[in-house]
Motif scaffolding. Structure first.
Motif, short mmCIF file in Angstrom:
data_model
loop_
_atom_site.label_atom_id
_atom_site.label_comp_id
_atom_site.label_asym_id
_atom_site.label_seq_id
_atom_site.Cartn_x
_atom_site.Cartn_y
_atom_site.Cartn_z
N HIS A 17 0.84 -1.20 0.00
CA HIS A 17 0.00 0.00 0.00
C HIS A 17 0.88 1.26 0.00
O HIS A 17 0.43 2.34 -0.39
CB HIS A 17 -0.89 -0.04 1.24
CG HIS A 17 -1.88 1.06 1.32
ND1 HIS A 17 -2.91 1.21 0.43
CD2 HIS A 17 -1.99 2.10 2.19
CE1 HIS A 17 -3.61 2.28 0.74
NE2 HIS A 17 -3.07 2.84 1.80
N TYR A 18 2.11 1.11 0.45
CA TYR A 18 3.04 2.24 0.52
C TYR A 18 4.03 2.21 -0.64
O TYR A 18 5.14 2.72 -0.52
CB TYR A 18 3.78 2.23 1.86
CG TYR A 18 2.90 2.69 2.99
CD1 TYR A 18 2.97 4.01 3.46
CD2 TYR A 18 1.98 1.84 3.60
CE1 TYR A 18 2.15 4.45 4.48
CE2 TYR A 18 1.16 2.27 4.62
CZ TYR A 18 1.25 3.57 5.06
OH TYR A 18 0.44 4.02 6.06
N SER A 20 4.17 3.79 -3.36
CA SER A 20 4.64 5.09 -3.88
C SER A 20 5.64 5.72 -2.92
O SER A 20 6.56 6.41 -3.35
CB SER A 20 3.47 6.03 -4.17
OG SER A 20 2.73 6.29 -3.01
N LEU A 21 5.50 5.45 -1.62
CA LEU A 21 6.49 5.95 -0.65
C LEU A 21 7.85 5.28 -0.90
O LEU A 21 8.89 5.93 -0.94
CB LEU A 21 6.02 5.68 0.78
CG LEU A 21 6.93 6.21 1.88
CD1 LEU A 21 7.03 7.72 1.83
CD2 LEU A 21 6.44 5.78 3.26
N ILE A 24 9.29 6.77 -4.16
CA ILE A 24 9.78 8.14 -4.03
C ILE A 24 11.06 8.17 -3.19
O ILE A 24 12.06 8.80 -3.57
CB ILE A 24 8.71 9.05 -3.38
CG1 ILE A 24 7.49 9.20 -4.29
CG2 ILE A 24 9.30 10.43 -3.06
CD1 ILE A 24 6.33 9.93 -3.64
N PHE B 128 3.56 14.82 -3.11
CA PHE B 128 3.44 13.37 -3.30
C PHE B 128 4.16 12.60 -2.20
O PHE B 128 3.69 11.56 -1.74
CB PHE B 128 3.96 12.97 -4.68
CG PHE B 128 3.01 13.35 -5.78
CD1 PHE B 128 1.89 12.59 -6.02
CD2 PHE B 128 3.23 14.47 -6.54
CE1 PHE B 128 0.99 12.94 -7.02
CE2 PHE B 128 2.35 14.84 -7.54
CZ PHE B 128 1.22 14.07 -7.78
N ALA B 132 2.41 10.20 0.42
CA ALA B 132 2.83 8.80 0.50
C ALA B 132 3.11 8.42 1.94
O ALA B 132 2.79 7.31 2.37
CB ALA B 132 4.06 8.57 -0.37
N LEU B 136 -1.71 8.08 1.66
CA LEU B 136 -2.74 8.49 0.69
C LEU B 136 -2.33 8.01 -0.70
O LEU B 136 -1.15 8.03 -1.05
CB LEU B 136 -2.88 10.01 0.66
CG LEU B 136 -3.43 10.66 1.94
CD1 LEU B 136 -3.31 12.18 1.86
CD2 LEU B 136 -4.88 10.27 2.15
N ARG B 138 -1.75 7.69 -4.72
CA ARG B 138 -1.21 8.62 -5.69
C ARG B 138 -2.31 9.22 -6.57
O ARG B 138 -2.30 10.42 -6.87
CB ARG B 138 -0.21 7.86 -6.57
CG ARG B 138 0.79 8.76 -7.23
CD ARG B 138 1.71 8.04 -8.18
NE ARG B 138 2.25 9.03 -9.09
CZ ARG B 138 3.22 9.87 -8.77
NH1 ARG B 138 3.78 9.82 -7.59
NH2 ARG B 138 3.64 10.77 -9.64
#
Lengths: 265, 258
Positions: A17-18, A20-21, A24, B128, B132, B136, B138
């Motif tokens: 679920h993370y 995108s973290l 990034i 973003f 993240a 939340l 994207r």
């Protein structure tokens, strides 16, 4: 215990679920390390390339190996070895260096291990550039077997991920571990066939012992296909079994320590 | 739903703490050392925790309380009373060292809204990143991106590195993203107040909108006014224990004095 095990697996599942973290932060780590330098991450590529070139120029003639055999062998070996080393050393810091974040957010802990794995995958991808250059310079050829390097890499990554999780947990608790890893790594580099080949070993017993070096077959899973060969079935099976057993061990350790890790930081 | 059902006590308890303690071990050099641990195991000696040199900081001790949907709880207490640790326990960051903490529902914690801000990345990238960290999606941010940028009043600065921002601008950006969160349980360390007078009223409206969708608020604060304005219940912590628990008026009177 069963409940803890479920919670540990839920932590790992929730880290998706993370994604995108992880993505990034993985990129950010790479950009920061080479911030405002002209070559950027290619500094790493340059240093690996320099190392490969030096080894080939000095050890190649000493061993009397033809360049078209030796140069791709060293290049592929060093690239994979670089991935293994940085995964192991970075994983030790996965929780320690993120203590502020871990103490203030409820993101799953596996997120931080995945971030290290993603960053190192990106760096590995950069380093791969060296290999075609090595082929071209030495006049060697590869073939379609090189595609097997992809599943080989994934199997290596599956192994490095559980090793990373274990190292991240134990390092958070035992601060001597990162230093231990740092000092063991150069020793391992000489024990693993990267600059030398197993068939150069004078004693048969040496080759036998070598079979127990997991880094040897991890490297071979990627190196052999890159050079156009097919790794023997027992290497695949062995790596898969170790990944499976390793993940069970890592999960049990994670289950037992997950709730305590934040207290250790 | 009948209006009479809206009294807080008809609502389910989303948070139940039973005898919750949070004790932090303080490792001295000897227990952190891997080498010594190995020796301990190897020699087979079982060393009682007291003798390994463990010092424990008792941040929270034997907390018992429940919080129902609809309750807005203020946390009072001097520095070091355990407010922040309790917020951490409510956010599922600290699992109790003993006792049980049942928390049902998604928790959003705004303990430090600037956490993780990367000064080298642009404002847009930090939106973003911040999102993240909050978990939340994207797509959700992509959809609300323009609204966030507009709210933060950053204009063209949004594409410059955050290190070029004033602290007010940084805070506005962090605030704009963080308030996109719609958790069932909201945990805050001090009421967020950002910007000049004009921005503050905008910010207050945004926080109110966020609170409307939130079932439970837990707010650690040193301000009597804020507690009275936003909360209907208060917990007074002292030395990691609950000293007083009750309607915010009563607890505030006892804590701040008449």
């Amino acid at each position: 215990m069963l409940e803890n095990l479920k919670a540990a697996m839920a932590d790992i599942a929730r880290s998706r679920h993370y994604a995108s973290l992880i993505h990034i932060l993985g990129w950010q780590d790479m950009r920061h390390r080479y911030r405002r330098s002209f070559l950027g991450p290619f500094w790493l590529v340059a240093s690996t390339a320099a190392l490969v070139a030096t080894i080939c120029l000095i050890l190649g003639p000493m061993f009397g190996l033809p360049p078209e055999q030796y140069v791709p062998y060293v290049a592929a070996g060093m690239i994979v070895w670089g991935l293994i080393v940085s995964m192991c050393t970075d994983s030790c810091q996965a929780f320690i260096s993120q203590s502020t974040m871990i103490r203030q957010t409820a993101a799953p802990l596996f997120t931080y291990v995945a971030r290290v794995a993603w960053r190192n995958t990106l760096l590995f991808a950069h380093n791969l550039v060296i290999f075609p250059v090595a082929l071209w310079i030495s006049g060697a050829h590869s073939n379609m077997n090189a595609l097997l390097a992809v599943p080989g890499f994934l199997l290596v990554l599956a192994n490095l991920a559980w090793i990373g999780l274990v190292l991240a947990i134990l390092s958070a608790r035992y601060r001597d571990l990162p230093k231990t890893i740092d000092s063991v790594i150069p020793v391992l580099m000489f024990m693993t066939p990267i600059m030398w080949k197993p068939e150069m070993m004078p004693l048969r017993i040496g080759v036998k012992i070598l079979q127990f070096n997991p880094f040897y077959w991890m490297i071979d899973l990627v190196r052999v296909p890159m050079m156009g060969g097919i790794p023997p079935g027992k290497v695949w099976v062995g790596a898969a079994v170790v990944a499976l057993v390793g993940w069970v061990v890592a999960l049990i350790l994670f289950a037992r320590t997950r709730e305590r890790i934040v207290y250790w930081l | 739903m009948q209006p009479t059902d809206l009294t807080p006590h008809a609502e389910p308890e989303l948070i139940v703490f039973r005898d919750v303690s949070v004790h932090f071990p303080v490792f001295n050099a000897s227990t952190r050392s891997f080498r010594k641990r190995v020796i301990q195991v190897a020699t087979g000696g079982i060393v009682a925790p007291d003798h390994t040199g463990h010092i424990v900081v008792q941040a929270l001790t034997n907390l018992n309380f429940g919080i129902r949907s609809g309750e807005r709880v203020a946390l009072f207490g001097h520095n070091g009373a355990g407010k922040t640790t309790l917020l951490g326990a409510l956010s599922r960051i600290y699992a109790p060292t003993s006792g049980s903490a049942e928390i049902s529902g998604a928790v959003g914690s705004l303990i430090n809204i600037s956490l993780g801000t990367d000064p080298e990345s642009t404002g847009r990238e930090n939106i973003f990143l911040r999102a993240a960290i909050l978990g939340l999606g994207r797509d959700f941010i992509q959809k609300n991106l323009e609204e966030i940028i507009e709210f933060s009043e950053l204009g063209d600065f949004i594409d410059l590195p955050v290190r070029t921002y004033s602290s007010g601008m940084q805070l506005r950006l962090a605030f704009a993203v963080s308030t996109m969160l719609r958790p069932e349980i909201l945990v805050m360390d001090e009421w967020l107040s950002v910007g000049d007078k004009n921005f503050q009223s905008k910010a207050a409206a945004r926080l109110d909108a966020m609170l409307r969708d939130t079932k439970i608020l837990v707010l650690a604060t040193h301000s009597r006014d804020l507690a009275l304005r936003h909360c209907n219940r208060a917990l007074w912590l002292e030395h990691g224990r609950i000293k007083l628990d009750g309607p915010v008026k009563d607890v505030a009177a006892a804590y701040f004095g008449k």
